[in-house]
Design a protein around this motif. Structure first.
Motif, PDB file in Angstrom:
ATOM      1  N   GLN A   2       0.931  -1.361   0.172  1.00 48.29           N
ATOM      2  CA  GLN A   2       0.241  -0.070   0.249  1.00 48.29           C
ATOM      3  C   GLN A   2       0.679   1.336   0.038  1.00 48.29           C
ATOM      4  N   GLU A   3       0.652   2.091  -0.971  1.00 47.54           N
ATOM      5  CA  GLU A   3       1.585   3.293  -1.073  1.00 47.54           C
ATOM      6  C   GLU A   3       1.020   4.298   0.147  1.00 47.54           C
ATOM      7  N   GLN A   4      -0.112   4.265   0.500  1.00 46.02           N
ATOM      8  CA  GLN A   4      -0.547   5.324   1.653  1.00 46.02           C
ATOM      9  C   GLN A   4      -1.725   4.919   2.216  1.00 46.02           C
ATOM     10  N   TYR A   5      -1.922   5.298   3.543  1.00 46.63           N
ATOM     11  CA  TYR A   5      -3.163   5.214   4.194  1.00 46.63           C
ATOM     12  C   TYR A   5      -3.330   6.188   4.977  1.00 46.63           C
ATOM     13  N   VAL A  58      -8.275  -2.133  12.907  1.00 50.31           N
ATOM     14  CA  VAL A  58      -7.543  -2.491  11.758  1.00 50.31           C
ATOM     15  C   VAL A  58      -6.086  -2.338  11.782  1.00 50.31           C
ATOM     16  N   ILE A  59      -5.283  -3.271  11.507  1.00 53.62           N
ATOM     17  CA  ILE A  59      -3.932  -3.065  11.741  1.00 53.62           C
ATOM     18  C   ILE A  59      -3.124  -3.560  10.311  1.00 53.62           C
ATOM     19  N   GLY A  60      -2.355  -2.809   9.905  1.00 52.83           N
ATOM     20  CA  GLY A  60      -1.577  -2.965   8.464  1.00 52.83           C
ATOM     21  C   GLY A  60      -1.883  -1.995   7.619  1.00 52.83           C
ATOM     22  N   ALA A  61      -1.074  -1.580   6.811  1.00 53.24           N
ATOM     23  CA  ALA A  61      -1.492  -0.617   5.929  1.00 53.24           C
ATOM     24  C   ALA A  61      -2.317  -1.236   4.756  1.00 53.24           C
ATOM     25  N   ASP A  62      -2.355  -2.686   4.648  1.00 58.48           N
ATOM     26  CA  ASP A  62      -3.096  -3.359   3.571  1.00 58.48           C
ATOM     27  C   ASP A  62      -4.215  -3.993   4.533  1.00 58.48           C
ATOM     28  N   ALA A  63      -4.489  -3.420   5.736  1.00 53.57           N
ATOM     29  CA  ALA A  63      -5.520  -3.946   6.424  1.00 53.57           C
ATOM     30  C   ALA A  63      -5.727  -5.555   6.686  1.00 53.57           C
ATOM     31  N   ALA A  64      -4.306  -6.016   6.893  1.00 51.40           N
ATOM     32  CA  ALA A  64      -4.392  -7.532   6.979  1.00 51.40           C
ATOM     33  C   ALA A  64      -4.915  -7.954   8.236  1.00 51.40           C
ATOM     34  N   VAL A  65      -4.867  -7.260   9.259  1.00 53.17           N
ATOM     35  CA  VAL A  65      -5.588  -7.681  10.414  1.00 53.17           C
ATOM     36  C   VAL A  65      -7.079  -6.895  10.655  1.00 53.17           C
ATOM     37  N   GLN A  66      -8.034  -7.712  10.827  1.00 52.73           N
ATOM     38  CA  GLN A  66      -9.222  -6.923  11.191  1.00 52.73           C
ATOM     39  C   GLN A  66      -9.977  -7.813  12.162  1.00 52.73           C
ATOM     40  N   LYS A  67     -10.404  -6.974  13.338  1.00 55.94           N
ATOM     41  CA  LYS A  67     -11.077  -7.821  14.430  1.00 55.94           C
ATOM     42  C   LYS A  67     -12.338  -6.900  14.770  1.00 55.94           C
ATOM     43  N   ARG A  88     -14.562   1.882   5.669  1.00 51.94           N
ATOM     44  CA  ARG A  88     -14.953   2.924   4.606  1.00 51.94           C
ATOM     45  C   ARG A  88     -14.240   4.224   4.608  1.00 51.94           C
ATOM     46  N   ARG A  89     -13.711   4.587   5.857  1.00 47.47           N
ATOM     47  CA  ARG A  89     -12.825   5.707   5.841  1.00 47.47           C
ATOM     48  C   ARG A  89     -11.535   5.509   5.548  1.00 47.47           C
ATOM     49  N   GLU A  90     -11.075   4.181   5.078  1.00 51.97           N
ATOM     50  CA  GLU A  90     -10.003   3.662   4.843  1.00 51.97           C
ATOM     51  C   GLU A  90      -8.900   4.013   5.843  1.00 51.97           C
ATOM     52  N   LEU A  91      -9.289   3.612   7.143  1.00 54.80           N
ATOM     53  CA  LEU A  91      -8.480   3.861   8.212  1.00 54.80           C
ATOM     54  C   LEU A  91      -7.593   2.607   8.230  1.00 54.80           C
ATOM     55  N   ARG A  92      -6.308   2.927   8.816  1.00 54.90           N
ATOM     56  CA  ARG A  92      -5.417   1.669   9.216  1.00 54.90           C
ATOM     57  C   ARG A  92      -4.752   1.948  10.525  1.00 54.90           C
ATOM     58  N   ARG A 133       2.296   8.155   4.069  1.00 57.52           N
ATOM     59  CA  ARG A 133       2.821   7.839   2.882  1.00 57.52           C
ATOM     60  C   ARG A 133       4.093   6.884   2.953  1.00 57.52           C
ATOM     61  N   ARG A 134       4.205   5.778   1.881  1.00 59.28           N
ATOM     62  CA  ARG A 134       5.287   4.853   2.148  1.00 59.28           C
ATOM     63  C   ARG A 134       6.539   5.626   1.570  1.00 59.28           C
ATOM     64  N   PHE A 135       7.472   5.349   2.509  1.00 57.97           N
ATOM     65  CA  PHE A 135       8.799   6.254   2.079  1.00 57.97           C
ATOM     66  C   PHE A 135       9.777   4.949   1.945  1.00 57.97           C
ATOM     67  N   ARG A 136      10.881   5.478   1.090  1.00 54.34           N
ATOM     68  CA  ARG A 136      11.919   4.817   1.331  1.00 54.34           C
ATOM     69  C   ARG A 136      13.166   5.656   1.991  1.00 54.34           C
ATOM     70  N   LEU A 137      13.454   4.807   3.047  1.00 53.30           N
ATOM     71  CA  LEU A 137      14.642   5.835   4.010  1.00 53.30           C
ATOM     72  C   LEU A 137      15.872   5.903   3.024  1.00 53.30           C
ATOM     73  N   ALA A 138      16.610   7.064   3.388  1.00 52.87           N
ATOM     74  CA  ALA A 138      17.868   7.012   2.747  1.00 52.87           C
ATOM     75  C   ALA A 138      18.798   8.048   3.193  1.00 52.87           C
TER      76      ALA A 138
END
Length: 208
Positions: A2-5, A58-67, A88-92, A133-138
């Motif tokens: 996921q690029e952003q959440y 909801v845990i995970g940028a791709d909502a992998a864990v939902q309880k 629905r609000r796209e919260l992670r 947003r997803r970043f590459r650390l540099a």
């Protein structure tokens, strides 16, 4: 990946009253499922006399864990609508607990679904959400003479400067969207006459 959440901006509580029942929705950002569970347990300890303490997270940028839990309300009338509102609000990385103090008037299944989902929606509106947003650390290594100007240039061009460390040379840690790595490499070479060294690290999420 996921690029952003989005996640809730801060921990907080929002209260609403429906047909004499009090609904207190507590929200908090949670980095892991353990954090979410600890938050749920803490809210339950704060409201031991409540009729129900229902939760969803909801845990995970791709909502992998939902309880979700109805905590004694009729099946599917509390935890599930809470979870659906978060999705629905796209919260992670977000945990919600709705504490109900029963006021003597039955709401029926439809009323409960609207009440629990609505309590989460209203709390999100009240507390606000933030984008990540997803970043590459540099890391950029540069000599002391150029470091001050380079750090300033990075900030004025909107880069996320995460840390600056001073040693024999100066190390500036930044966050870069993956798509911009090549363009940044060229800009850095130009800005420092080819004297800076860029090293790419892992991935992380930051405000975007």
């Amino acid at each position: 990946m996921q690029e952003q959440y989005r996640t809730v901006a801060r921990e907080g509580v929002h209260e609403t009253e429906i047909n004499r029942s009090r609904f207190l929705c507590a929200l908090a950002p949670a980095a892991t499922e353990e954090e979410a569970q600890e938050f749920v347990a803490r809210i339950r300890r704060e409201h031991p006399t409540a009729t129900h303490n229902c939760f969803a997270y909801v845990i995970g940028a791709d909502a992998a864990v939902q309880k979700a839990s109805d905590d004694g309300e009729p099946g599917g009338t509390a935890g599930v609508p809470m979870l659906q509102m978060l999705l629905r609000r796209e919260l992670r990385y977000t945990a919600a607990v709705v504490t109900r103090y029963y006021g003597g008037v039955k709401l029926g299944a439809g009323g409960l679904i609207r009440a629990y989902g609505g309590a989460v929606g209203e709390a999100l509106d009240a507390l606000g959400t933030v984008g990540r947003r997803r970043f590459r650390l540099a890391t950029v290594q540069v000599d002391h003479q150029r470091a001050g100007k380079l750090e300033n240039d990075l900030r004025t061009t909107g880069r996320t400067v995460r840390e600056v460390r001073y040693g024999e040379s100066v190390t500036i840690e930044i966050g870069l969207p993956d798509a911009e790595v090549d363009a940044f490499r060229a800009w850095l070479a130009d800005a420092t006459a080819g004297t800076a060294h860029l090293e790419l690290g892992g991935e992380a999420y930051g405000e975007g």
